[in-house]
Design a protein around this motif. Structure first.
Motif, PDB file in Angstrom:
ATOM      1  N   SER A   4     -70.986 -16.903  19.387  1.00 21.21           N
ATOM      2  CA  SER A   4     -70.264 -18.136  19.110  1.00 21.21           C
ATOM      3  C   SER A   4     -69.667 -18.020  17.723  1.00 21.21           C
ATOM      4  O   SER A   4     -70.257 -17.384  16.836  1.00 21.21           O
ATOM      5  CB  SER A   4     -71.235 -19.321  19.197  1.00 21.21           C
ATOM      6  OG  SER A   4     -70.851 -20.377  18.396  1.00 21.21           O
ATOM      7  N   TYR A  50     -76.677 -22.769  22.059  1.00 24.72           N
ATOM      8  CA  TYR A  50     -76.668 -23.171  23.476  1.00 24.72           C
ATOM      9  C   TYR A  50     -78.112 -23.280  23.969  1.00 24.72           C
ATOM     10  O   TYR A  50     -78.560 -22.519  24.823  1.00 24.72           O
ATOM     11  CB  TYR A  50     -75.866 -22.190  24.345  1.00 24.72           C
ATOM     12  CG  TYR A  50     -74.457 -21.977  23.843  1.00 24.72           C
ATOM     13  CD1 TYR A  50     -73.518 -22.991  23.919  1.00 24.72           C
ATOM     14  CD2 TYR A  50     -74.073 -20.759  23.298  1.00 24.72           C
ATOM     15  CE1 TYR A  50     -72.215 -22.797  23.451  1.00 24.72           C
ATOM     16  CE2 TYR A  50     -72.781 -20.556  22.836  1.00 24.72           C
ATOM     17  CZ  TYR A  50     -71.861 -21.585  22.915  1.00 24.72           C
ATOM     18  OH  TYR A  50     -70.590 -21.389  22.461  1.00 24.72           O
ATOM     19  N   PHE A 104     -69.522 -20.180  15.469  1.00 21.69           N
ATOM     20  CA  PHE A 104     -70.363 -20.832  14.469  1.00 21.69           C
ATOM     21  C   PHE A 104     -71.852 -20.602  14.734  1.00 21.69           C
ATOM     22  O   PHE A 104     -72.688 -21.378  14.315  1.00 21.69           O
ATOM     23  CB  PHE A 104     -70.048 -22.329  14.433  1.00 21.69           C
ATOM     24  CG  PHE A 104     -68.602 -22.594  14.129  1.00 21.69           C
ATOM     25  CD1 PHE A 104     -68.092 -22.342  12.860  1.00 21.69           C
ATOM     26  CD2 PHE A 104     -67.748 -23.046  15.109  1.00 21.69           C
ATOM     27  CE1 PHE A 104     -66.755 -22.573  12.573  1.00 21.69           C
ATOM     28  CE2 PHE A 104     -66.406 -23.274  14.833  1.00 21.69           C
ATOM     29  CZ  PHE A 104     -65.910 -23.038  13.562  1.00 21.69           C
ATOM     30  N   ARG A 105     -72.174 -19.532  15.471  1.00 18.34           N
ATOM     31  CA  ARG A 105     -73.557 -19.159  15.793  1.00 18.34           C
ATOM     32  C   ARG A 105     -74.300 -20.292  16.497  1.00 18.34           C
ATOM     33  O   ARG A 105     -75.471 -20.529  16.256  1.00 18.34           O
ATOM     34  CB  ARG A 105     -74.305 -18.677  14.555  1.00 18.34           C
ATOM     35  CG  ARG A 105     -73.716 -17.387  13.994  1.00 18.34           C
ATOM     36  CD  ARG A 105     -74.504 -16.790  12.862  1.00 18.34           C
ATOM     37  NE  ARG A 105     -75.911 -16.577  13.125  1.00 18.34           N
ATOM     38  CZ  ARG A 105     -76.425 -15.525  13.763  1.00 18.34           C
ATOM     39  NH1 ARG A 105     -75.623 -14.596  14.230  1.00 18.34           N
ATOM     40  NH2 ARG A 105     -77.729 -15.396  13.922  1.00 18.34           N
ATOM     41  N   GLU A 106     -73.591 -20.971  17.393  1.00 19.77           N
ATOM     42  CA  GLU A 106     -74.229 -22.024  18.178  1.00 19.77           C
ATOM     43  C   GLU A 106     -75.225 -21.387  19.137  1.00 19.77           C
ATOM     44  O   GLU A 106     -74.984 -20.322  19.687  1.00 19.77           O
ATOM     45  CB  GLU A 106     -73.175 -22.820  18.957  1.00 19.77           C
ATOM     46  CG  GLU A 106     -73.759 -24.019  19.641  1.00 19.77           C
ATOM     47  CD  GLU A 106     -72.689 -24.987  20.108  1.00 19.77           C
ATOM     48  OE1 GLU A 106     -73.067 -26.106  20.468  1.00 19.77           O
ATOM     49  OE2 GLU A 106     -71.500 -24.622  20.115  1.00 19.77           O
ATOM     50  N   ASN A 108     -84.486 -21.950  21.292  1.00 20.90           N
ATOM     51  CA  ASN A 108     -83.655 -21.710  20.106  1.00 20.90           C
ATOM     52  C   ASN A 108     -83.338 -20.231  19.908  1.00 20.90           C
ATOM     53  O   ASN A 108     -82.794 -19.848  18.881  1.00 20.90           O
ATOM     54  CB  ASN A 108     -84.330 -22.269  18.852  1.00 20.90           C
ATOM     55  CG  ASN A 108     -84.252 -23.780  18.840  1.00 20.90           C
ATOM     56  OD1 ASN A 108     -83.248 -24.369  19.241  1.00 20.90           O
ATOM     57  ND2 ASN A 108     -85.315 -24.422  18.387  1.00 20.90           N
ATOM     58  N   PRO A 152     -74.469 -26.262  25.124  1.00 23.80           N
ATOM     59  CA  PRO A 152     -74.810 -26.907  23.854  1.00 23.80           C
ATOM     60  C   PRO A 152     -75.503 -28.261  24.079  1.00 23.80           C
ATOM     61  O   PRO A 152     -75.460 -28.823  25.180  1.00 23.80           O
ATOM     62  CB  PRO A 152     -73.457 -27.085  23.174  1.00 23.80           C
ATOM     63  CG  PRO A 152     -72.451 -27.044  24.257  1.00 23.80           C
ATOM     64  CD  PRO A 152     -73.027 -26.189  25.344  1.00 23.80           C
ATOM     65  N   THR A 153     -76.095 -28.770  23.034  1.00 24.85           N
ATOM     66  CA  THR A 153     -76.815 -30.040  23.114  1.00 24.85           C
ATOM     67  C   THR A 153     -75.937 -31.154  23.657  1.00 24.85           C
ATOM     68  O   THR A 153     -76.393 -31.962  24.466  1.00 24.85           O
ATOM     69  CB  THR A 153     -77.378 -30.412  21.722  1.00 24.85           C
ATOM     70  OG1 THR A 153     -78.301 -29.381  21.344  1.00 24.85           O
ATOM     71  CG2 THR A 153     -78.081 -31.744  21.743  1.00 24.85           C
ATOM     72  N   LYS A 154     -74.668 -31.202  23.275  1.00 23.00           N
ATOM     73  CA  LYS A 154     -73.794 -32.273  23.763  1.00 23.00           C
ATOM     74  C   LYS A 154     -73.515 -32.160  25.263  1.00 23.00           C
ATOM     75  O   LYS A 154     -73.010 -33.092  25.868  1.00 23.00           O
ATOM     76  CB  LYS A 154     -72.492 -32.319  22.963  1.00 23.00           C
ATOM     77  CG  LYS A 154     -71.597 -31.111  23.139  1.00 23.00           C
ATOM     78  CD  LYS A 154     -70.374 -31.217  22.254  1.00 23.00           C
ATOM     79  CE  LYS A 154     -69.524 -29.970  22.358  1.00 23.00           C
ATOM     80  NZ  LYS A 154     -68.373 -30.035  21.465  1.00 23.00           N
TER      81      LYS A 154
END
Length: 159
Positions: A93, A99, A95-97, A87, A36-38
Motif C-alpha cells: 500500500s 487491511y 501508505f503501508r495500510e 495487524n 481496510p477498517t472503513k
C-alpha cells in the motif's frame, strides 16, 4: 435463481473484490483477502461458502500509472473461514495500510479475462461509459445472474 456452477453449489452470496495485481499475488500466496477498517462491513457481511470474483484494477497498489492499468476479472475464490482481525502487514500500500479485516479464501478458478469484454453484459453496471466507478469501493455484492455471467466468461475465455 439460475443454476449455480458445480464449483459453488452452496454459495450464499457473490462478491467482486477490487485488488491490484501485486496484492492479488499476496492474497493467493497467503490464502487471504483483507479490507481496510472503513470497509469492515463487507468482510462481516461475507460468509463461509460465499464466492469472490476478483477485479484487478492495476499492476501496483497505491500508484496511478496509466501504463499500469489492468482491468481484468478473475480469478475466482471461495471464502473458507470466519472474519478476523490481524495487524500483520501482508499487502502493499502506498501508505503501508494493513487491511486488518480478513477472511481466508481458497482459489477455485485461476483464469482472467479483460473487463472490457464483459462489462456490457453485467446488470449492476448501469452507466456502461463510466463502468470503472463501480469498483472504487473495494467490494460489492453482485447477483447470482451477474456471477454466472462472469464465471462462464472467465471459465470459457480466460487466460
Amino acid at each position: 435463481m439460475p443454476p449455480v456452477n458445480d464449483h459453488f453449489p452452496m454459495a450464499n452470496k457473490f462478491w467482486i473484490v477490487t485488488i491490484s495485481q501485486d496484492n492479488l499475488e499476496s492474497a493467493i500466496e497467503h490464502g487471504l483477502i483483507g479490507l481496510p477498517t472503513k470497509r469492515k462491513y463487507y468482510i462481516e457481511s461475507m460468509t463461509e461458502s460465499d464466492t469472490i470474483v476478483f477485479y484487478i484494477s492495476k499492476k501496483r497498489s497505491g500508484y496511478y500509472d496509466r501504463n499500469g492499468i489492468v482491468s481484468d476479472f478473475g480469478p475466482i475464490a471461495k471464502i473458507t473461514g470466519p472474519a478476523f482481525h490481524s495487524n500483520e502487514l501482508i499487502w502493499k500500500s502506498r501508505f503501508r495500510e494493513i487491511y486488518p479485516w480478513r477472511r481466508t479464501i481458497s482459489l477455485v478458478l485461476n483464469k482472467r479475462i479483460s473487463a472490457r469484454n464483459i462489462i456490457s453484459r453485467l446488470t449492476f453496471i448501469h452507466n456502461k461509459r463510466r463502468w470503472g466507478l463501480y469498483f472504487i469501493q473495494g467490494a460489492r455484492e453482485i447477483t447470482p445472474e451477474d456471477y454466472q455471467t462472469l464465471f462462464d466468461s472467465i471459465a470459457r475465455q480466460g487466460r
